[in-house]
Structure formats: structure tokens, C-alpha cells
Design a protein around this motif. Structure first.
Motif, PDB file in Angstrom:
ATOM      1  N   ILE A  91       0.881  -1.163   0.000  1.00  0.00           N
ATOM      2  CA  ILE A  91       0.000   0.000   0.000  1.00  0.00           C
ATOM      3  C   ILE A  91       0.921   1.215   0.000  1.00  0.00           C
ATOM      4  O   ILE A  91       1.453   1.607   1.042  1.00  0.00           O
ATOM      5  N   GLU A  92       1.144   1.763  -1.178  1.00  0.00           N
ATOM      6  CA  GLU A  92       2.136   2.821  -1.343  1.00  0.00           C
ATOM      7  C   GLU A  92       1.524   4.194  -1.111  1.00  0.00           C
ATOM      8  O   GLU A  92       0.350   4.422  -1.401  1.00  0.00           O
ATOM      9  N   ASN A  93       2.352   5.108  -0.606  1.00  0.00           N
ATOM     10  CA  ASN A  93       1.975   6.502  -0.381  1.00  0.00           C
ATOM     11  C   ASN A  93       0.822   6.632   0.613  1.00  0.00           C
ATOM     12  O   ASN A  93      -0.157   7.332   0.375  1.00  0.00           O
ATOM     13  N   THR A  94       0.971   5.975   1.738  1.00  0.00           N
ATOM     14  CA  THR A  94      -0.023   6.035   2.800  1.00  0.00           C
ATOM     15  C   THR A  94       0.693   6.116   4.139  1.00  0.00           C
ATOM     16  O   THR A  94       1.912   6.265   4.186  1.00  0.00           O
ATOM     17  N   THR A  95      -0.070   6.004   5.211  1.00  0.00           N
ATOM     18  CA  THR A  95       0.479   5.996   6.567  1.00  0.00           C
ATOM     19  C   THR A  95      -0.322   5.027   7.420  1.00  0.00           C
ATOM     20  O   THR A  95      -1.447   4.643   7.064  1.00  0.00           O
ATOM     21  N   LEU A  96       0.244   4.659   8.545  1.00  0.00           N
ATOM     22  CA  LEU A  96      -0.496   3.816   9.485  1.00  0.00           C
ATOM     23  C   LEU A  96      -1.737   4.556   9.988  1.00  0.00           C
ATOM     24  O   LEU A  96      -2.792   3.940  10.190  1.00  0.00           O
ATOM     25  N   ALA A  97      -1.624   5.865  10.159  1.00  0.00           N
ATOM     26  CA  ALA A  97      -2.770   6.655  10.616  1.00  0.00           C
ATOM     27  C   ALA A  97      -3.913   6.595   9.601  1.00  0.00           C
ATOM     28  O   ALA A  97      -5.078   6.433   9.984  1.00  0.00           O
ATOM     29  N   GLN A  98      -3.602   6.704   8.304  1.00  0.00           N
ATOM     30  CA  GLN A  98      -4.651   6.602   7.279  1.00  0.00           C
ATOM     31  C   GLN A  98      -5.299   5.224   7.316  1.00  0.00           C
ATOM     32  O   GLN A  98      -6.525   5.114   7.176  1.00  0.00           O
ATOM     33  N   LEU A  99      -4.502   4.197   7.489  1.00  0.00           N
ATOM     34  CA  LEU A  99      -5.055   2.846   7.562  1.00  0.00           C
ATOM     35  C   LEU A  99      -5.967   2.716   8.781  1.00  0.00           C
ATOM     36  O   LEU A  99      -7.080   2.216   8.687  1.00  0.00           O
ATOM     37  N   ARG A 100      -5.500   3.193   9.918  1.00  0.00           N
ATOM     38  CA  ARG A 100      -6.287   3.124  11.146  1.00  0.00           C
ATOM     39  C   ARG A 100      -7.594   3.921  11.019  1.00  0.00           C
ATOM     40  O   ARG A 100      -8.640   3.504  11.495  1.00  0.00           O
ATOM     41  N   ASP A 101      -7.523   5.063  10.347  1.00  0.00           N
ATOM     42  CA  ASP A 101      -8.657   5.982  10.289  1.00  0.00           C
ATOM     43  C   ASP A 101      -9.635   5.699   9.159  1.00  0.00           C
ATOM     44  O   ASP A 101     -10.504   6.522   8.881  1.00  0.00           O
ATOM     45  N   GLY A 102      -9.529   4.570   8.517  1.00  0.00           N
ATOM     46  CA  GLY A 102     -10.537   4.217   7.521  1.00  0.00           C
ATOM     47  C   GLY A 102     -10.043   3.474   6.301  1.00  0.00           C
ATOM     48  O   GLY A 102     -10.814   2.754   5.662  1.00  0.00           O
ATOM     49  N   LEU A 103      -8.788   3.644   5.940  1.00  0.00           N
ATOM     50  CA  LEU A 103      -8.294   2.980   4.738  1.00  0.00           C
ATOM     51  C   LEU A 103      -8.304   1.465   4.891  1.00  0.00           C
ATOM     52  O   LEU A 103      -8.651   0.749   3.942  1.00  0.00           O
ATOM     53  N   ALA A 104      -7.962   0.945   6.064  1.00  0.00           N
ATOM     54  CA  ALA A 104      -7.965  -0.515   6.268  1.00  0.00           C
ATOM     55  C   ALA A 104      -9.369  -1.073   6.067  1.00  0.00           C
ATOM     56  O   ALA A 104      -9.553  -2.096   5.390  1.00  0.00           O
ATOM     57  N   ALA A 105     -10.372  -0.413   6.642  1.00  0.00           N
ATOM     58  CA  ALA A 105     -11.756  -0.874   6.475  1.00  0.00           C
ATOM     59  C   ALA A 105     -12.193  -0.769   5.017  1.00  0.00           C
ATOM     60  O   ALA A 105     -12.890  -1.654   4.498  1.00  0.00           O
ATOM     61  N   ALA A 106     -11.772   0.296   4.345  1.00  0.00           N
ATOM     62  CA  ALA A 106     -12.117   0.466   2.931  1.00  0.00           C
ATOM     63  C   ALA A 106     -11.452  -0.611   2.073  1.00  0.00           C
ATOM     64  O   ALA A 106     -12.065  -1.139   1.137  1.00  0.00           O
ATOM     65  N   LEU A 107     -10.212  -0.951   2.390  1.00  0.00           N
ATOM     66  CA  LEU A 107      -9.530  -2.041   1.673  1.00  0.00           C
ATOM     67  C   LEU A 107     -10.256  -3.363   1.889  1.00  0.00           C
ATOM     68  O   LEU A 107     -10.447  -4.135   0.942  1.00  0.00           O
ATOM     69  N   ALA A 108     -10.648  -3.642   3.128  1.00  0.00           N
ATOM     70  CA  ALA A 108     -11.363  -4.888   3.421  1.00  0.00           C
ATOM     71  C   ALA A 108     -12.680  -4.940   2.653  1.00  0.00           C
ATOM     72  O   ALA A 108     -13.030  -5.975   2.070  1.00  0.00           O
ATOM     73  N   ALA A 109     -13.403  -3.833   2.626  1.00  0.00           N
ATOM     74  CA  ALA A 109     -14.674  -3.786   1.894  1.00  0.00           C
ATOM     75  C   ALA A 109     -14.449  -3.969   0.394  1.00  0.00           C
ATOM     76  O   ALA A 109     -15.206  -4.677  -0.276  1.00  0.00           O
ATOM     77  N   MET A 110     -13.390  -3.346  -0.132  1.00  0.00           N
ATOM     78  CA  MET A 110     -13.085  -3.491  -1.552  1.00  0.00           C
ATOM     79  C   MET A 110     -12.795  -4.950  -1.884  1.00  0.00           C
ATOM     80  O   MET A 110     -13.260  -5.471  -2.898  1.00  0.00           O
ATOM     81  N   LEU A 111     -12.051  -5.640  -1.032  1.00  0.00           N
ATOM     82  CA  LEU A 111     -11.740  -7.051  -1.284  1.00  0.00           C
ATOM     83  C   LEU A 111     -12.992  -7.920  -1.179  1.00  0.00           C
ATOM     84  O   LEU A 111     -13.156  -8.874  -1.947  1.00  0.00           O
ATOM     85  N   ARG A 112     -13.890  -7.603  -0.244  1.00  0.00           N
ATOM     86  CA  ARG A 112     -15.163  -8.345  -0.152  1.00  0.00           C
ATOM     87  C   ARG A 112     -15.987  -8.135  -1.415  1.00  0.00           C
ATOM     88  O   ARG A 112     -16.549  -9.088  -1.975  1.00  0.00           O
ATOM     89  N   ASP A 113     -16.076  -6.889  -1.884  1.00  0.00           N
ATOM     90  CA  ASP A 113     -16.816  -6.586  -3.109  1.00  0.00           C
ATOM     91  C   ASP A 113     -16.189  -7.301  -4.302  1.00  0.00           C
ATOM     92  O   ASP A 113     -16.901  -7.843  -5.155  1.00  0.00           O
ATOM     93  N   LEU A 114     -14.874  -7.291  -4.354  1.00  0.00           N
ATOM     94  CA  LEU A 114     -14.158  -7.967  -5.431  1.00  0.00           C
ATOM     95  C   LEU A 114     -14.488  -9.459  -5.439  1.00  0.00           C
ATOM     96  O   LEU A 114     -14.788 -10.033  -6.485  1.00  0.00           O
ATOM     97  N   ALA A 115     -14.466 -10.080  -4.276  1.00  0.00           N
ATOM     98  CA  ALA A 115     -14.784 -11.511  -4.183  1.00  0.00           C
ATOM     99  C   ALA A 115     -16.208 -11.766  -4.654  1.00  0.00           C
ATOM    100  O   ALA A 115     -16.460 -12.722  -5.406  1.00  0.00           O
ATOM    101  N   GLY A 116     -17.136 -10.932  -4.237  1.00  0.00           N
ATOM    102  CA  GLY A 116     -18.530 -11.087  -4.664  1.00  0.00           C
ATOM    103  C   GLY A 116     -18.681 -10.933  -6.166  1.00  0.00           C
ATOM    104  O   GLY A 116     -19.388 -11.716  -6.814  1.00  0.00           O
TER     105      GLY A 116
END
Length: 153
Positions: A91-116
Motif C-alpha cells: 500500500i504505497e503513499n499512505t500511513t499507518l494513521a490513514q489505515l487506522r482511520d478508515g483505509l484498512a476498512a475500505a480495503l477490506a470492503a473493496m476485497l469483499r466486493d471484489l470476491a462477490g
């Protein structure tokens, strides 16, 4: 050392691609120091090997743009970029804070949508293939019936 996330649940969860953890040893050594970079690459570990169709969708720049829009990430500075490297997501050009503050959840949702989406496409292909097989069986049966009706007497 890695940090872990809760695994997804549900009937397809065992085979769905998801992220397991952040690979701490892959983070910049400067984190937490005055020299900490404003943005950096965070390596995350996938649950399994990534397929070509999954990789293409994940690495599509539109995916990263959509994630940024979803979390309201700043557009000034380097753009978020997702790169699949073996069983890791860089995950390039990001920070742990961005991941904690919503990017991690958005990535998880994107992967769930992708699987569906991929399951839906596979199901549609299976239905189309079965329809073709039924048509072929009917054609073969009709040909066989025509052949059987012919007598050389």
C-alpha cells in the motif's frame, strides 16, 4: 512481527481473498522519529495467493482513486497506489494513521466486493456453459433421432 485483523466470516470466507496483517518489519525504520516520512509503503499480508483477475482489479489505479474518495484522503501529494507482490499488498503513499482511520476498512470492503463480483461472474459463466451444454445435448439428440429414423430398406 505483524498486527492481525479479524478474519472475515460467512460461507465463502475461507476462499475469499482478504488481508491478514501488516508486516511490521517492512515499515520504514524512521517511524516515530523526527525523520518519519509523510507517506510511505505499508506491506500487508494476503490470506492466499492472488489470482490474475484479482490482481488486475486491485492494481487498477481506479481502485486506489475510489478508496481515496471513499475515505476522503487528501489529493495533494503522491497518490495512493496498490501493488500486489506475491502474497503481499504493498500500500504505497499512505500511513499507518490513514489505515487506522478508515483505509484498512475500505480495503477490506473493496476485497469483499471484489470476491462477490468474481463469484457472480464465475456463476454467470457456469450458467452460460451449462446452457451451451444443454443446447449441444439437444442438438446431438436431434441428430441421433434423425439418423435413427432413416432406413435403408
Amino acid at each position: 512481527m505483524t498486527t492481525t485483523a479479524s478474519p472475515p466470516t460467512g460461507p465463502a470466507a475461507a476462499s475469499d481473498l482478504h488481508l491478514l496483517s501488516i508486516l511490521e518489519t517492512g515499515l520504514p525504520l524512521q517511524l516515530g522519529t523526527p525523520d518519519e516520512p509523510a507517506a510511505y509503503t505499508v506491506p500487508a499480508v494476503f490470506s492466499r495467493q492472488v489470482s490474475q483477475s484479482e490482481r488486475a482489479r486491485i492494481e487498477d489505479p481506479a481502485t486506489a482513486r475510489g478508496l481515496c474518495a471513499q475515505i476522503g484522503a487528501p489529493t495533494d501529494g503522491p497518490a495512493l497506489r496498490l501493488v500486489v507482490a506475491d502474497r503481499r499488498l504493498l500500500i504505497e503513499n499512505t500511513t499507518l494513521a490513514q489505515l487506522r482511520d478508515g483505509l484498512a476498512a475500505a480495503l477490506a470492503a473493496m476485497l469483499r466486493d471484489l470476491a462477490g463480483d468474481l463469484r457472480t461472474r464465475a456463476s454467470e459463466r457456469a450458467v452460460a456453459a451449462e446452457a451451451l451444454a444443454v443446447d449441444e445435448r439437444q442438438r446431438a439428440a436431434a441428430t441421433h433421432a434423425a439418423v435413427e429414423s432413416i432406413r435403408f430398406e
